[in-house]
Design a protein around this motif. Sequence first.
Motif, PDB file in Angstrom:
ATOM      1  N   ASN A  43      -3.258   4.341   9.800  1.00  0.00           N
ATOM      2  CA  ASN A  43      -3.658   5.647   9.271  1.00  0.00           C
ATOM      3  C   ASN A  43      -3.377   6.758  10.282  1.00  0.00           C
ATOM      4  O   ASN A  43      -2.826   7.808   9.932  1.00  0.00           O
ATOM      5  CB  ASN A  43      -5.155   5.618   8.927  1.00  0.00           C
ATOM      6  CG  ASN A  43      -5.543   6.735   7.996  1.00  0.00           C
ATOM      7  OD1 ASN A  43      -4.804   7.068   7.068  1.00  0.00           O
ATOM      8  ND2 ASN A  43      -6.694   7.327   8.245  1.00  0.00           N
ATOM      9  N   ARG A  68     -13.720  -0.592   2.742  1.00  0.00           N
ATOM     10  CA  ARG A  68     -12.464  -0.532   1.975  1.00  0.00           C
ATOM     11  C   ARG A  68     -11.482  -1.610   2.434  1.00  0.00           C
ATOM     12  O   ARG A  68     -10.780  -2.220   1.628  1.00  0.00           O
ATOM     13  CB  ARG A  68     -11.824   0.851   2.118  1.00  0.00           C
ATOM     14  CG  ARG A  68     -12.578   1.959   1.394  1.00  0.00           C
ATOM     15  CD  ARG A  68     -11.897   3.297   1.592  1.00  0.00           C
ATOM     16  NE  ARG A  68     -10.535   3.262   1.069  1.00  0.00           N
ATOM     17  CZ  ARG A  68      -9.518   3.932   1.627  1.00  0.00           C
ATOM     18  NH1 ARG A  68      -9.687   4.652   2.713  1.00  0.00           N
ATOM     19  NH2 ARG A  68      -8.317   3.858   1.078  1.00  0.00           N
ATOM     20  N   ARG A  70      -0.593  -2.128   1.507  1.00  0.00           N
ATOM     21  CA  ARG A  70      -0.112  -1.499   0.275  1.00  0.00           C
ATOM     22  C   ARG A  70      -1.269  -1.175  -0.668  1.00  0.00           C
ATOM     23  O   ARG A  70      -1.249  -0.168  -1.365  1.00  0.00           O
ATOM     24  CB  ARG A  70       0.924  -2.397  -0.404  1.00  0.00           C
ATOM     25  CG  ARG A  70       2.250  -2.421   0.344  1.00  0.00           C
ATOM     26  CD  ARG A  70       3.401  -2.817  -0.581  1.00  0.00           C
ATOM     27  NE  ARG A  70       3.138  -4.071  -1.242  1.00  0.00           N
ATOM     28  CZ  ARG A  70       3.433  -5.266  -0.747  1.00  0.00           C
ATOM     29  NH1 ARG A  70       3.958  -5.365   0.451  1.00  0.00           N
ATOM     30  NH2 ARG A  70       3.196  -6.350  -1.445  1.00  0.00           N
ATOM     31  N   THR A  71      -2.287  -2.030  -0.699  1.00  0.00           N
ATOM     32  CA  THR A  71      -3.470  -1.770  -1.519  1.00  0.00           C
ATOM     33  C   THR A  71      -4.136  -0.460  -1.089  1.00  0.00           C
ATOM     34  O   THR A  71      -4.665   0.291  -1.923  1.00  0.00           O
ATOM     35  CB  THR A  71      -4.475  -2.935  -1.397  1.00  0.00           C
ATOM     36  OG1 THR A  71      -3.839  -4.138  -1.815  1.00  0.00           O
ATOM     37  CG2 THR A  71      -5.703  -2.713  -2.262  1.00  0.00           C
ATOM     38  N   LEU A  72      -4.080  -0.169   0.203  1.00  0.00           N
ATOM     39  CA  LEU A  72      -4.699   1.041   0.740  1.00  0.00           C
ATOM     40  C   LEU A  72      -3.737   2.220   0.803  1.00  0.00           C
ATOM     41  O   LEU A  72      -4.061   3.254   1.403  1.00  0.00           O
ATOM     42  CB  LEU A  72      -5.262   0.744   2.138  1.00  0.00           C
ATOM     43  CG  LEU A  72      -6.389  -0.302   2.167  1.00  0.00           C
ATOM     44  CD1 LEU A  72      -6.749  -0.680   3.596  1.00  0.00           C
ATOM     45  CD2 LEU A  72      -7.611   0.203   1.422  1.00  0.00           C
ATOM     46  N   GLY A  73      -2.549   2.048   0.210  1.00  0.00           N
ATOM     47  CA  GLY A  73      -1.644   3.185   0.059  1.00  0.00           C
ATOM     48  C   GLY A  73      -0.580   3.348   1.122  1.00  0.00           C
ATOM     49  O   GLY A  73       0.130   4.361   1.149  1.00  0.00           O
ATOM     50  N   PHE A  74      -0.432   2.359   2.022  1.00  0.00           N
ATOM     51  CA  PHE A  74       0.603   2.463   3.051  1.00  0.00           C
ATOM     52  C   PHE A  74       1.895   1.803   2.560  1.00  0.00           C
ATOM     53  O   PHE A  74       1.861   0.715   1.970  1.00  0.00           O
ATOM     54  CB  PHE A  74       0.147   1.778   4.342  1.00  0.00           C
ATOM     55  CG  PHE A  74      -1.058   2.412   4.961  1.00  0.00           C
ATOM     56  CD1 PHE A  74      -0.935   3.547   5.736  1.00  0.00           C
ATOM     57  CD2 PHE A  74      -2.323   1.878   4.744  1.00  0.00           C
ATOM     58  CE1 PHE A  74      -2.054   4.146   6.300  1.00  0.00           C
ATOM     59  CE2 PHE A  74      -3.444   2.457   5.300  1.00  0.00           C
ATOM     60  CZ  PHE A  74      -3.313   3.601   6.077  1.00  0.00           C
ATOM     61  N   PRO A  75       3.067   2.432   2.816  1.00  0.00           N
ATOM     62  CA  PRO A  75       4.346   1.860   2.346  1.00  0.00           C
ATOM     63  C   PRO A  75       4.794   0.711   3.242  1.00  0.00           C
ATOM     64  O   PRO A  75       5.641   0.874   4.123  1.00  0.00           O
ATOM     65  CB  PRO A  75       5.309   3.054   2.433  1.00  0.00           C
ATOM     66  CG  PRO A  75       4.731   3.921   3.516  1.00  0.00           C
ATOM     67  CD  PRO A  75       3.241   3.728   3.492  1.00  0.00           C
ATOM     68  N   PRO A  82       3.809  -1.951  -4.806  1.00  0.00           N
ATOM     69  CA  PRO A  82       2.440  -1.561  -4.507  1.00  0.00           C
ATOM     70  C   PRO A  82       1.442  -2.414  -5.273  1.00  0.00           C
ATOM     71  O   PRO A  82       1.700  -2.840  -6.387  1.00  0.00           O
ATOM     72  CB  PRO A  82       2.386  -0.100  -4.984  1.00  0.00           C
ATOM     73  CG  PRO A  82       3.464   0.004  -6.012  1.00  0.00           C
ATOM     74  CD  PRO A  82       4.527  -0.972  -5.612  1.00  0.00           C
ATOM     75  N   ARG A 130      -2.356  -2.383  -6.786  1.00  0.00           N
ATOM     76  CA  ARG A 130      -3.460  -1.484  -7.110  1.00  0.00           C
ATOM     77  C   ARG A 130      -4.790  -2.222  -7.147  1.00  0.00           C
ATOM     78  O   ARG A 130      -5.791  -1.734  -6.691  1.00  0.00           O
ATOM     79  CB  ARG A 130      -3.213  -0.843  -8.481  1.00  0.00           C
ATOM     80  CG  ARG A 130      -1.841  -0.146  -8.554  1.00  0.00           C
ATOM     81  CD  ARG A 130      -1.932   1.267  -8.062  1.00  0.00           C
ATOM     82  NE  ARG A 130      -0.640   1.893  -8.126  1.00  0.00           N
ATOM     83  CZ  ARG A 130      -0.189   2.763  -7.243  1.00  0.00           C
ATOM     84  NH1 ARG A 130      -0.922   3.091  -6.208  1.00  0.00           N
ATOM     85  NH2 ARG A 130       0.996   3.299  -7.367  1.00  0.00           N
TER      86      ARG A 130
END
Length: 454
Positions: free
Chosen positions: A249, A392, A274-279, A442, A444
């Motif tokens: 992050n 999270r 990826r679940t937490l939005g990182f590529p 990704p 979800r």
Amino acid sequence: MPSPDEATTSSTPSTFKSLGLIDPLLEALDQMGYKAPTEIQSESLPYALEGRDIIGVASTGSGKTAAFALPILQKLWDEPKGLFACVLAPTRELAYQISQQFESLGSAMGVRCAVIVGGMDMPAQSIALAKRPHIVVATPGRLIDHLENTKGFSLRGIKFLVLDEADRLLDMDFGPIIDKILKLIPKERTTYLYSATMTSKVAKLQRASLSNPVRVEVSSKYQTVSTLLQYYLLMPLKDKDAYLVYLANSLAQNSIIIFTRTVNDAARLSIILRTLGFPAVPLHGKLSQSQRLGALGKFKSGGRRVLVATDVASRGLDIPAVDIVINFDIPTHSKDYIHRVGRTARAGRAGKSITLVTQYDVELIQRIEKVIGKKMDLWPTDTEEIALLKERVNEAGRVAVNELKEQVTKGGNLNRKRGREEIGGGRDDRDRDDDVVEAGMPVRNKRSKKAGRR
């Protein structure tokens, strides 16, 4: 055999032109952005262009590929005849990378390369070999398969043999296969042996394969480059995932390689990120070859900024502009640490490495500091922010566990089906199993991306 001549270092800075390279190669180097030769290139090229056998000992990221590719291409320009050189590499990814380097450097002369590695279609490779490429880049196991089974293919006419990352070739027990290959190629040839270290096994291979070589050594011990800033991060083992996500992050604008010890952790962490939005995209030996190349391609192009990898990515691969290397697990051997962090701070650029240290890892990190001859600095953290992340991260971890269980179940069903349909699937069938999440998709939640849709 007499001991190899030792190359002496010249105090005069060299240019590619002053080393005696021809115009087509100088033009290609300029187009690729190579302004000046590296130390290993400056020291080895004059001898290589004279036709001498070379033993090159240099650390990772030192420009070894161009050091052996340039003299081969220069000689090919003078004698443009069929299959000209064979390069042996320890891993599939490195073989593809070497081939790309040859084709880029030899673009003005229309160089044709064939990559011969496991996990790919044998008949298609046989067709590629039948087209008489100038350069064959291969892993030893698949090359011997073709030498023994592909009609009309031989290495009897080659002029050059290259053994790249020779220490790793031998660490991976390719020694007996290399001995077989040496019996099937001409004794009258030029041989280049490049290695990060000179082990007793490499010395034995040198005696068996080289004739009156020049030894060029630009790094006599394991070391990291001066442009690399090295940090450690101390944490309890139970919070390791949360600390990794905190780093991802806070470093979100950088390209990052995260190294893990196991395939399972590489797969698990890529799903968590990826679940937490990182590529993030995984790279490890259980992926099929097309998935591995796809993962590398996405990371190199910037389509994915985080690569979660096992040590399959730690040696030899030239991935441009890696800003940060994170060691999620400390490697057991100090030399593996040096190869990992060598993925950043390449070719004079700056870079950072951060190693996660739990209460069980203190001795390992002290051992690495002793080998590299420097103390690492403590990476600053915000403990409150990490505490807020834990819930999270734990939920994402549960998603990853369920995802991986689902893939194992699917893989088991697929294997049982194959077992009924055909006998003896072997290694190539396992390589084709989609038993780990495919690069770049990704995640979800637990149910939205089932294995069948990937």
